[in-house]
Design a protein around this motif. Structure first.
Motif, PDB file in Angstrom:
ATOM      1  N   MET A 191      45.689 -83.576  47.254  1.00  0.00           N
ATOM      2  CA  MET A 191      45.210 -82.336  48.051  1.00  0.00           C
ATOM      3  C   MET A 191      44.001 -81.568  47.590  1.00  0.00           C
ATOM      4  O   MET A 191      43.866 -81.796  46.399  1.00  0.00           O
ATOM      5  CB  MET A 191      46.279 -81.541  48.114  1.00  0.00           C
ATOM      6  CG  MET A 191      47.709 -81.894  48.608  1.00  0.00           C
ATOM      7  SD  MET A 191      48.815 -80.957  49.017  1.00  0.00           S
ATOM      8  CE  MET A 191      50.277 -81.736  49.286  1.00  0.00           C
ATOM      9  N   ALA A 207      42.900 -78.664  47.178  1.00  0.00           N
ATOM     10  CA  ALA A 207      43.046 -77.482  46.557  1.00  0.00           C
ATOM     11  C   ALA A 207      43.686 -77.842  44.947  1.00  0.00           C
ATOM     12  O   ALA A 207      43.531 -77.175  44.063  1.00  0.00           O
ATOM     13  CB  ALA A 207      44.048 -76.514  47.090  1.00  0.00           C
ATOM     14  N   LYS A 208      44.433 -78.712  45.047  1.00  0.00           N
ATOM     15  CA  LYS A 208      44.975 -79.235  43.760  1.00  0.00           C
ATOM     16  C   LYS A 208      43.886 -79.773  42.848  1.00  0.00           C
ATOM     17  O   LYS A 208      44.220 -79.926  41.271  1.00  0.00           O
ATOM     18  CB  LYS A 208      46.103 -80.367  43.633  1.00  0.00           C
ATOM     19  CG  LYS A 208      47.285 -79.613  44.589  1.00  0.00           C
ATOM     20  CD  LYS A 208      48.606 -80.494  44.526  1.00  0.00           C
ATOM     21  CE  LYS A 208      49.494 -79.840  45.307  1.00  0.00           C
ATOM     22  NZ  LYS A 208      50.746 -80.392  45.276  1.00  0.00           N
ATOM     23  N   GLY A 228      40.978 -78.423  42.034  1.00  0.00           N
ATOM     24  CA  GLY A 228      40.180 -77.352  41.383  1.00  0.00           C
ATOM     25  C   GLY A 228      41.291 -76.954  40.635  1.00  0.00           C
ATOM     26  O   GLY A 228      41.012 -76.648  39.205  1.00  0.00           O
ATOM     27  N   ALA A 229      42.490 -76.622  41.048  1.00  0.00           N
ATOM     28  CA  ALA A 229      43.661 -76.124  40.207  1.00  0.00           C
ATOM     29  C   ALA A 229      44.026 -76.821  39.255  1.00  0.00           C
ATOM     30  O   ALA A 229      44.293 -76.306  37.993  1.00  0.00           O
ATOM     31  CB  ALA A 229      44.944 -76.057  40.962  1.00  0.00           C
ATOM     32  N   ARG A 273      41.326 -76.497  36.328  1.00  0.00           N
ATOM     33  CA  ARG A 273      41.471 -75.087  35.823  1.00  0.00           C
ATOM     34  C   ARG A 273      42.563 -74.961  34.784  1.00  0.00           C
ATOM     35  O   ARG A 273      42.588 -74.493  33.754  1.00  0.00           O
ATOM     36  CB  ARG A 273      41.356 -73.981  36.550  1.00  0.00           C
ATOM     37  CG  ARG A 273      40.003 -74.238  37.389  1.00  0.00           C
ATOM     38  CD  ARG A 273      40.001 -73.108  38.551  1.00  0.00           C
ATOM     39  NE  ARG A 273      38.883 -73.056  39.475  1.00  0.00           N
ATOM     40  CZ  ARG A 273      38.844 -72.854  40.565  1.00  0.00           C
ATOM     41  NH1 ARG A 273      39.824 -72.368  41.046  1.00  0.00           N
ATOM     42  NH2 ARG A 273      37.664 -72.935  41.181  1.00  0.00           N
ATOM     43  N   GLU A 274      43.808 -75.314  35.652  1.00  0.00           N
ATOM     44  CA  GLU A 274      45.172 -75.337  34.638  1.00  0.00           C
ATOM     45  C   GLU A 274      45.165 -75.998  33.392  1.00  0.00           C
ATOM     46  O   GLU A 274      45.263 -75.640  32.131  1.00  0.00           O
ATOM     47  CB  GLU A 274      46.216 -75.728  35.341  1.00  0.00           C
ATOM     48  CG  GLU A 274      46.433 -74.891  36.775  1.00  0.00           C
ATOM     49  CD  GLU A 274      46.973 -73.480  36.241  1.00  0.00           C
ATOM     50  OE1 GLU A 274      47.505 -73.228  35.359  1.00  0.00           O
ATOM     51  OE2 GLU A 274      46.471 -72.438  36.967  1.00  0.00           O
ATOM     52  N   LEU A 313      54.103 -77.268  37.622  1.00  0.00           N
ATOM     53  CA  LEU A 313      53.685 -76.081  38.294  1.00  0.00           C
ATOM     54  C   LEU A 313      52.969 -76.737  39.656  1.00  0.00           C
ATOM     55  O   LEU A 313      53.017 -75.641  40.538  1.00  0.00           O
ATOM     56  CB  LEU A 313      52.678 -75.548  37.399  1.00  0.00           C
ATOM     57  CG  LEU A 313      51.658 -74.397  37.655  1.00  0.00           C
ATOM     58  CD1 LEU A 313      52.925 -73.101  37.918  1.00  0.00           C
ATOM     59  CD2 LEU A 313      50.858 -74.003  36.742  1.00  0.00           C
ATOM     60  N   LEU A 314      52.120 -77.598  39.726  1.00  0.00           N
ATOM     61  CA  LEU A 314      51.327 -77.933  41.092  1.00  0.00           C
ATOM     62  C   LEU A 314      52.148 -78.819  41.829  1.00  0.00           C
ATOM     63  O   LEU A 314      51.670 -79.096  42.980  1.00  0.00           O
ATOM     64  CB  LEU A 314      50.080 -78.542  40.572  1.00  0.00           C
ATOM     65  CG  LEU A 314      48.872 -77.630  40.561  1.00  0.00           C
ATOM     66  CD1 LEU A 314      49.194 -76.527  39.258  1.00  0.00           C
ATOM     67  CD2 LEU A 314      47.494 -78.213  40.234  1.00  0.00           C
ATOM     68  N   GLN A 315      53.382 -79.128  41.622  1.00  0.00           N
ATOM     69  CA  GLN A 315      54.148 -80.075  42.464  1.00  0.00           C
ATOM     70  C   GLN A 315      53.468 -81.214  42.410  1.00  0.00           C
ATOM     71  O   GLN A 315      52.966 -81.713  43.698  1.00  0.00           O
ATOM     72  CB  GLN A 315      54.700 -79.676  43.674  1.00  0.00           C
ATOM     73  CG  GLN A 315      55.512 -78.412  43.610  1.00  0.00           C
ATOM     74  CD  GLN A 315      56.859 -78.903  43.157  1.00  0.00           C
ATOM     75  OE1 GLN A 315      57.575 -79.575  43.937  1.00  0.00           O
ATOM     76  NE2 GLN A 315      57.182 -78.661  41.830  1.00  0.00           N
TER      77      GLN A 315
END
Lengths: 82, 558
Positions: free
Chosen positions: B471, B473-474, B476-477, B480-481, B530-532
């Motif tokens: 996905m 959004a994941k 970038g997420a 960063r995480e 956390l992000l599944q």
């Protein structure tokens, strides 16, 4: 403690919603626009279903029961005729 | 027929899903007997005697729900992209990105295609995961210069802080030679004092140092070929030498997922290019047969030569080329083979000689062996090895040899020292132990990630590990995480991969200790929860080792 873990869980659910729809990468004002539009549509769906679903269900049930009740009546009528 | 096909699938599954791959180095004592029995069953059932060890590659299918949600996410972001473009057009918002000048408005638009739209509206928003400035040696750990952005990644400022000891899972540092201490660094320092850093000429004029001659002899003996030639840049090696080898009237058969340098070289050569499906030998054979039967497009004359371009390890998929089958096809149809071992040299094979040694084949079967020094040797540059007459021809006809500056002396010395270390000629066993550690790390890391439930692509023995994110959004997420938890990873998105198959790519190194890998794995698992990201349903498509026939599709239907 339960309220705190409940709030954390809701926060995590909101984070998942942000990630899955892709809103996570947008700027805050864009996120607000999307959330507003989505909530409006969901509210409209809920209102419409609250107003119309009971009536539709009642009418559908009446229609089907009419069919079932109508059937034994017509066979009884045929036998009586003979 | 279907029953035996079903049994074969079970055996392949058993060998595929349960046991880890072996790179000739890892010993699994308590699994040994069971594994031997399964190994015999596996390769007696698949593909004759071409493969000396099981070839276990898997590309799990995208789950349907995830694919649908990914398209939905891209759709939503596209709508917002149009909204922002509209606002920029009507000057409601300031435009930060390149646009045409007023005088050019009536001409053909320059920035309207999808790639520019994607760059403006999607890439810019998550741009802080790329181009991060590093201020130390990119070894197993590195130091990162922290930066922040006030206007959503259009401009960056440095906060002044340096994030120390970030675990490095992104550098192509397979054998750990990217270091600033040790014998390689001291040797390079000594050579800098003697020769300086710049060469100030091309190879043909005054830039041919005795070190270059020594390096070329060493590379030739390392690879097991007659002669070799080195160039200053790996990309330039491919793009400048393929035009010297093929021209008009030749046919180039290139893999679907070849690197940009190979594609550029093929296009610059002016030959006809035909693409075969990734690592698919049936597709390659069909193309070869068609080429030989029909000849050139209009005149039906035979092709002057047929050149097959493949890579040893494909860095975006983590897959290893099926080299025994390619060589068998090449010999049968009398074509030439160009093997780009950028990622596999030094990383595969019991003594690090690359994918040819991994499969136990003869280096003389590969006509042109190309590789780079960037990945396993900790330097920069590329080489081409082959027969002596081929290399002599390239010395005079290659653009890179005639026009490009020759390699800088400290870089040459780094390659010479590291290559001698790998070969064991410097008298230590450092090289051997590093290769062993890389193999162990690779098998361990892949097994643990697979057990955690992530979707991992590629061969069990390849040190490049792509983990699927899907996905937008994941992407970038995840970057960063992971950085928040002090681990540096490389995430890859659209232009480099198909649009829904974005991934995070880990590169395992011999410099990583087991504790570092364990820490990294724990963090990846935490971020994955956390992000599944744990999408795997363990429904792996087994890689078929027998030719496609009518029963193949029935097998997949089950």
């Amino acid at each position: 403690m339960d309220m705190k873990s409940m709030r954390e869980y809701m926060g995590w659910l909101y984070y998942q919603y942000l990630l899955i729809t892709g809103i996570y990468v947008l700027e805050p004002w864009e996120q607000s626009i999307f959330n507003t539009v989505l909530c409006t549509m969901v509210a409209m769906v809920i209102y419409t279903s609250y107003v119309f679903v009971p009536i539709h269900v009642r009418l559908a049930l009446e229609f089907f029961f009419e069919l079932v009740r109508g059937q034994p009546e017509s066979t009884v009528a045929l036998m009586n005729q003979r | 027929m279907t029953e035996s096909a079903g049994n074969k699938k079970e055996d392949c599954h058993a060998a595929n899903g349960v046991k880890p791959g072996r790179n000739g180095m890892v010993k699994n004592h308590h699994h040994h007997h069971q594994y031997q029995k399964q190994e015999k069953v596996y390769h007696a059932a698949c593909n004759g005697e071409l493969y000396s060890r099981p070839f276990m590659e898997s590309f799990e299918e995208t789950p349907m729900l995830v694919a649908v949600l990914t398209y939905m996410g891209y759709g939503i972001l596209t709508i917002f992209g149009y909204l922002r473009d509209f606002m920029r057009e009507w000057k409601i918002e300031k435009c930060h990105i390149a646009r045409e000048r007023e005088e050019q408005k009536d001409f053909v638009p320059l920035y309207q295609d999808f790639e520019n739209f994607y760059t403006r509206n999607l890439y810019m928003r998550i741009r802080d995961s790329w181009n991060r400035p590093i201020c130390s040696v990119p070894g197993d750990k590195f130091d990162l210069v922290e930066r922040s952005s006030n206007d959503y990644n259009w401009t960056f400022e440095y906060t002044g802080r340096v994030v120390k000891d970030v675990i490095n899972l992104g550098s192509y540092n397979y054998l750990g030679f990217a270091e600033n201490t040790g014998s390689c660094a001291t040797a390079a320092g000594d050579v800098t004092v003697r020769y300086g850093v710049g060469v100030a000429s091309t190879r043909q004029e005054m830039g041919n140092l005795n070190m270059h001659e020594e390096l070329e002899k060493l590379v030739a003996s390392f690879l097991g070929v007659e002669s070799a030639m080195t160039f200053g840049m790996g990309f330039a090696t491919n793009s400048m030498n393929i035009p010297a080898l093929a021209g008009k009237g030749c046919l180039i058969l290139s893999d679907e997922l070849n690197h940009a340098s190979l594609v550029l070289g093929a296009r610059l050569s002016g030959s006809t290019i035909r693409v075969f499906k990734h690592n698919n030998m049936q597709s390659l054979e069909k193309l070869l047969r068609d080429a030989i039967v029909h000849g050139q497009p209009r005149t039906h004359r035979p092709w002057k030569k047929i050149l097959i371009l493949v890579e040893g390890i494909y860095s975006m998929e983590g897959s290893i080329i099926r080299l025994p089958e390619v060589i068998a096809l090449k010999k049968k149809y009398k074509a030439y083979l160009y093997l780009d071992e950028a990622h596999s040299i030094g990383a595969l094979g019991p003594s690090g000689r690359g994918v040819v040694e991994y499969f136990g084949l003869d280096p003389k079967d590969v006509d042109i062996m190309m590789g780079t020094f960037t990945k396993s040797f900790g330097a920069a540059g590329g080489y081409i090895g082959g027969r002596k007459d081929l290399i002599d021809y390239l010395r005079t006809h290659s653009h890179s040899a005639i026009y490009a500056t020759s390699m800088s002396p400290p870089v040459v010395e780094q390659i010479i020292t590291s290559m001698k270390c790998i070969m064991g000629e410097d008298g230590t066993t450092i090289g051997r132990s590093r290769i062993q550690r890389l193999a162990e790390n690779t098998v361990y890391f892949r097994r643990r990630l697979r057990e955690m439930g992530f979707i991992i692509y590629g061969n069990n023995d390849s040190p490049v590990v792509p983990m699927m994110l899907y996905m937008p959004a994941k992407i970038g997420a995840f970057g960063r995480e992971m950085l928040k938890r002090n681990i540096g990873v490389v995430v890859v998105g659209f232009p480099a991969t198909p649009i829904i198959e974005s991934r995070a790519r880990f590169c395992i190194s011999a410099a990583h200790s087991k504790e570092m890998l364990d820490r990294a794995l724990d963090v990846i698992s935490e971020v994955g929860d956390l992000l599944q990201l744990k999408y795997s349903r363990h429904k792996v498509l087994p890689s078929l080792d027998r030719p496609f026939d009518e029963t193949t599709y029935e097998e997949n239907e089950e």
